[in-house]
Write an enzyme that holds these catalytic residues in place. Structure first.
Site, mmCIF file in Angstrom:
data_model
loop_
_atom_site.group_PDB
_atom_site.id
_atom_site.type_symbol
_atom_site.label_atom_id
_atom_site.label_comp_id
_atom_site.label_asym_id
_atom_site.label_seq_id
_atom_site.Cartn_x
_atom_site.Cartn_y
_atom_site.Cartn_z
ATOM 1 N N CYS A 78 6.472 -9.824 12.883
ATOM 2 C CA CYS A 78 5.682 -10.864 13.855
ATOM 3 C C CYS A 78 6.798 -10.752 15.542
ATOM 4 C CB CYS A 78 6.211 -12.141 13.691
ATOM 5 S SG CYS A 78 5.483 -12.749 12.106
HETATM 6 C C1 BEZ Z 1 7.931 -10.524 8.952
HETATM 7 O O1 BEZ Z 1 7.244 -11.532 9.962
HETATM 8 O O2 BEZ Z 1 9.026 -9.460 9.897
HETATM 9 C C2 BEZ Z 1 7.632 -10.691 8.025
HETATM 10 C C3 BEZ Z 1 7.580 -12.097 8.057
HETATM 11 C C4 BEZ Z 1 7.477 -12.886 6.343
HETATM 12 C C5 BEZ Z 1 7.189 -11.695 5.585
HETATM 13 C C6 BEZ Z 1 8.493 -10.577 5.579
HETATM 14 C C7 BEZ Z 1 7.910 -10.051 6.963
#
Ligand code: BEZ
Length: 212
Positions: free
Chosen positions: A46
């Protein structure tokens, strides 16, 4: 919670965001909107997505598209996270992130998929037109960051096909040849598309970009 389909009116809402309380319809005004959800704050994928979105803002502005992100954490958390995004992605997050702690917007847009995760939002994308109708829905798993070039490409296609009787072929990019809408007979197409119509098959007719 209702399932949203293409062509439906995008649900309006008023929500707390990293930039204060905002009404979605007022925010997008008479232009286009992109609403996209993130699983949670302070997560690595994200962080890269929001940094990338911020870097693409000029391109979305040129197309009259306003971005609004969403994550299920609170506004104070978003604002702390934004500092990290700005620092690590070398940008300035310049659009609001909804603080959807009560899952109101997530439920409205069906962004929680309980068989994937019953509390976190998946990576949903909704493109909304000036008529407030839903034009595109994408759903990615948490483990896959989105491609913002693709979102720009879809916006270009939607904006072109809103004004011309054409569709865009596989892997099309702005400026490339487009497909004549199947509803137009070839003799009529030749009058409309003055740059020329190439009939490869009666149902497959190509023409240069009519918008340029
Ligand atoms: C991420 O944004 O890195 C992420 C969020 C939830 C699960 C896996 C990755």
């Amino acid at each position: 919670m209702a399932t949203i389909r293409l062509g439906d009116t995008a649900p309006d809402f008023t929500a707390e965001t990293s930039q204060g309380t905002l009404n979605f319809y007022d925010y997008i005004g008479d232009g286009w909107g992109i609403l996209f959800s993130h699983p949670a704050d302070f997560t690595p994928v994200c962080t890269t997505e929001l940094g990338t979105a911020a870097k693409f803002k000029d391109e979305f502005d040129k197309r009259n598209v306003k971005m609004m992100a969403l994550s299920v954490d609170g506004a104070a958390s978003h604002n702390e996270w934004i500092k990290d995004i700005n620092e690590t992605q070398n940008t300035v997050v310049n659009f609001p992130i909804i603080a959807d702690e009560d899952r109101k917007v997530s439920d409205l847009y069906d962004m929680i998929h309980p068989n994937a995760d019953d509390t976190l939002t998946v990576r949903s994308v909704f493109i909304i037109g000036p008529d407030k109708k839903v034009k595109l829905i994408l759903t990615y798993p948490a483990s896959t960051g989105r491609n913002f070039y693709e979102l720009l490409r879809v916006i270009d296609s939607l904006q072109l096909t809103a004004h011309h009787k054409v569709a865009t072929p596989a892997n099309w990019k702005n400026g490339e040849k487009v497909v004549v809408s199947p509803s137009i007979p070839t003799n009529e197409a030749k009058k409309i598309f003055t740059k020329g119509v190439e009939e490869i098959k009666p149902y497959l007719r190509m023409t240069p970009d009519p918008s340029t």
